[in-house]
Design an enzyme around this catalytic site. Structure first.
Site, PDB file in Angstrom:
ATOM      1  N   LYS A  38      36.400  59.499  33.506  1.00  0.00           N
ATOM      2  CA  LYS A  38      36.477  58.349  32.827  1.00  0.00           C
ATOM      3  C   LYS A  38      36.874  58.276  31.453  1.00  0.00           C
ATOM      4  O   LYS A  38      36.777  59.281  30.728  1.00  0.00           O
ATOM      5  CB  LYS A  38      35.288  57.638  33.054  1.00  0.00           C
ATOM      6  CG  LYS A  38      34.718  57.060  34.416  1.00  0.00           C
ATOM      7  CD  LYS A  38      34.764  55.641  34.842  1.00  0.00           C
ATOM      8  CE  LYS A  38      35.022  55.517  36.341  1.00  0.00           C
ATOM      9  NZ  LYS A  38      33.645  54.991  37.068  1.00  0.00           N
ATOM     10  N   ARG A  42      29.499  60.586  41.862  1.00  0.00           N
ATOM     11  CA  ARG A  42      30.754  60.119  42.723  1.00  0.00           C
ATOM     12  C   ARG A  42      31.655  60.666  41.894  1.00  0.00           C
ATOM     13  O   ARG A  42      32.001  60.665  40.558  1.00  0.00           O
ATOM     14  CB  ARG A  42      30.934  58.850  42.546  1.00  0.00           C
ATOM     15  CG  ARG A  42      32.392  58.267  43.072  1.00  0.00           C
ATOM     16  CD  ARG A  42      32.542  56.750  43.031  1.00  0.00           C
ATOM     17  NE  ARG A  42      33.869  56.381  43.654  1.00  0.00           N
ATOM     18  CZ  ARG A  42      35.060  56.451  42.971  1.00  0.00           C
ATOM     19  NH1 ARG A  42      35.138  56.959  41.592  1.00  0.00           N
ATOM     20  NH2 ARG A  42      36.222  55.993  43.602  1.00  0.00           N
TER      21      ARG A  42
HETATM   22  N1  PMM Z   1      34.478  53.822  39.638  1.00  0.00           N
HETATM   23  C1  PMM Z   1      36.084  53.782  40.103  1.00  0.00           C
HETATM   24  C2  PMM Z   1      35.996  53.529  41.508  1.00  0.00           C
HETATM   25  N2  PMM Z   1      35.044  53.183  42.463  1.00  0.00           N
HETATM   26  N3  PMM Z   1      32.530  53.279  42.587  1.00  0.00           N
HETATM   27  C3  PMM Z   1      31.387  53.304  41.948  1.00  0.00           C
HETATM   28  N4  PMM Z   1      30.412  52.774  42.810  1.00  0.00           N
HETATM   29  N5  PMM Z   1      31.003  53.329  40.672  1.00  0.00           N
HETATM   30  C4  PMM Z   1      32.207  53.675  39.842  1.00  0.00           C
HETATM   31  O1  PMM Z   1      31.970  53.722  38.720  1.00  0.00           O
HETATM   32  C5  PMM Z   1      33.672  53.650  40.456  1.00  0.00           C
HETATM   33  C6  PMM Z   1      33.745  53.243  41.735  1.00  0.00           C
HETATM   34  C7  PMM Z   1      37.205  53.970  39.450  1.00  0.00           C
HETATM   35  O2  PMM Z   1      37.288  55.571  39.219  1.00  0.00           O
HETATM   36  P1  PMM Z   1      38.637  56.123  39.921  1.00  0.00           P
HETATM   37  O3  PMM Z   1      39.714  54.983  40.007  1.00  0.00           O
HETATM   38  O4  PMM Z   1      38.904  57.229  39.068  1.00  0.00           O
HETATM   39  O5  PMM Z   1      38.186  56.454  41.534  1.00  0.00           O
END
Ligand code: PMM
Length: 287
Positions: A225, A265
């Site tokens: 992030k 995650r």
């Molecule tokens: N962040 C992203 C996508 N999905 N789901 C949850 N539960 N929490 C998050 O903080 C979250 C998510 C965005 O990140 P990415 O595009 O790098 O996967």
């Protein structure tokens, strides 16, 4: 150091913080856009993540990077459903990362065992009813609006108190729609209407106990992030690129697992799977 507070019906319970590996079937995701856009590549990547130690594979077809525009529902379904079906057929515990009830419902039919809704039910009023009817676990993330203008909503006087209160309100709302409280997982939504320059993400990570006090398992998604890129910026202030933030992600994983996170995650699974095992071993040694 704290062990994860809960196990969730229908999901793995290895007695330590779970590792959720990310498969973004998108051309433009925040951190790995384009790498797994092809269906076959996405399936292979999901299987690789399991081989590296992922307990859950999170499949998403819509980028939520800051400023992102939405994709259509048919396009989102076209991206995620074949990947979910193939991974589920291989016995993988799959979650679907979607804000749309229709996509969630089709994903469950395709074999998804968990719905990960970054809007916490706010983007689609039908979502909680779909989750309730299917009786699947549900990640309710803190969210204040779609990505195209979320940075304008990142105004807090007490970020931990406000995020916790807003999540509590979402929990009440989805339970009122029939979602079983034992199926709810909460997530502070790092990076979503949280500004790196204001320290919002660090405050939330420092106070996972406040989120745990909501009485639900806590999922933490710090991987790659912006706030990590900012922390690791070059001397001239240029943020570290996303893919070079994996070591810092591992550090957040160890700390979050030690603070009682139920799941992390992450994009790179192996080092993060190692980190949750380190945290679990320390916890076991403490008794
Ligand atoms: N962040 C992203 C996508 N999905 N789901 C949850 N539960 N929490 C998050 O903080 C979250 C998510 C965005 O990140 P990415 O595009 O790098 O996967």
């Amino acid at each position: 150091m704290m062990t994860p507070a809960h196990s969730v019906p229908g999901l793995p319970d290895p007695g330590r913080c779970l590792v959720m590996g990310v498969v973004n079937v998108t051309p433009d995701s925040f951190s790995d856009g384009g790498a797994w856009f092809d269906t076959e590549a996405a399936i292979r990547h999901g299987l690789d993540l399991v081989a590296e130690g992922a307990d859950i594979v999170d499949v998403g077809g819509e980028s939520t990077r800051p400023g992102a525009q939405r994709v259509s529902e048919p396009e989102e379904s076209r991206r995620v459903l074949p990947v979910i079906e193939a991974l589920a057929a291989e016995g993988v515990c799959v979650s679907v990362d979607t804000m749309r009830a229709e996509v969630a419902a089709a994903a469950i039919v395709a074999g998804a065992r968990l719905v990960n809704d970054v809007s916490g039910g706010l983007a689609d009023p039908a979502m909680s009813r779909v989750v309730a009817k299917a009786a699947v676990p549900y990640v309710v993330m803190h969210w204040r609006g779609h990505s195209h203008d979320m940075d304008t909503r990142s105004i807090y006087t007490d970020v931990v108190g406000e995020v916790t209160d807003e999540l509590a309100a979402r929990i009440r709302a989805v339970v009122a729609e029939g979602v079983d409280p034992s199926m709810i997982i909460v997530d502070p939504g790092l990076g979503f209407a949280k500004r790196p320059e204001h320290g919002h993400n660090w405050s939330l990570l420092a106070h996972l106990d406040a989120l745990r006090a909501l009485g639900h398992p806590v999922l933490v998604a710090a991987s790659r992030k912006r706030f990590l890129g900012r922390l690791l910026a070059a001397p001239d202030g240029t943020p570290r690129p996303f893919a070079d933030c994996d070591d810092a992600t591992v550090a957040t994983t160890a700390l979050a697992a030690a603070a009682g996170a139920w799941c992390v995650r992450v994009h790179r699974v192996r080092p993060n799977a190692d980190a949750v095992r380190v945290a679990a071993a320390l916890q076991a040694a403490r008794g």
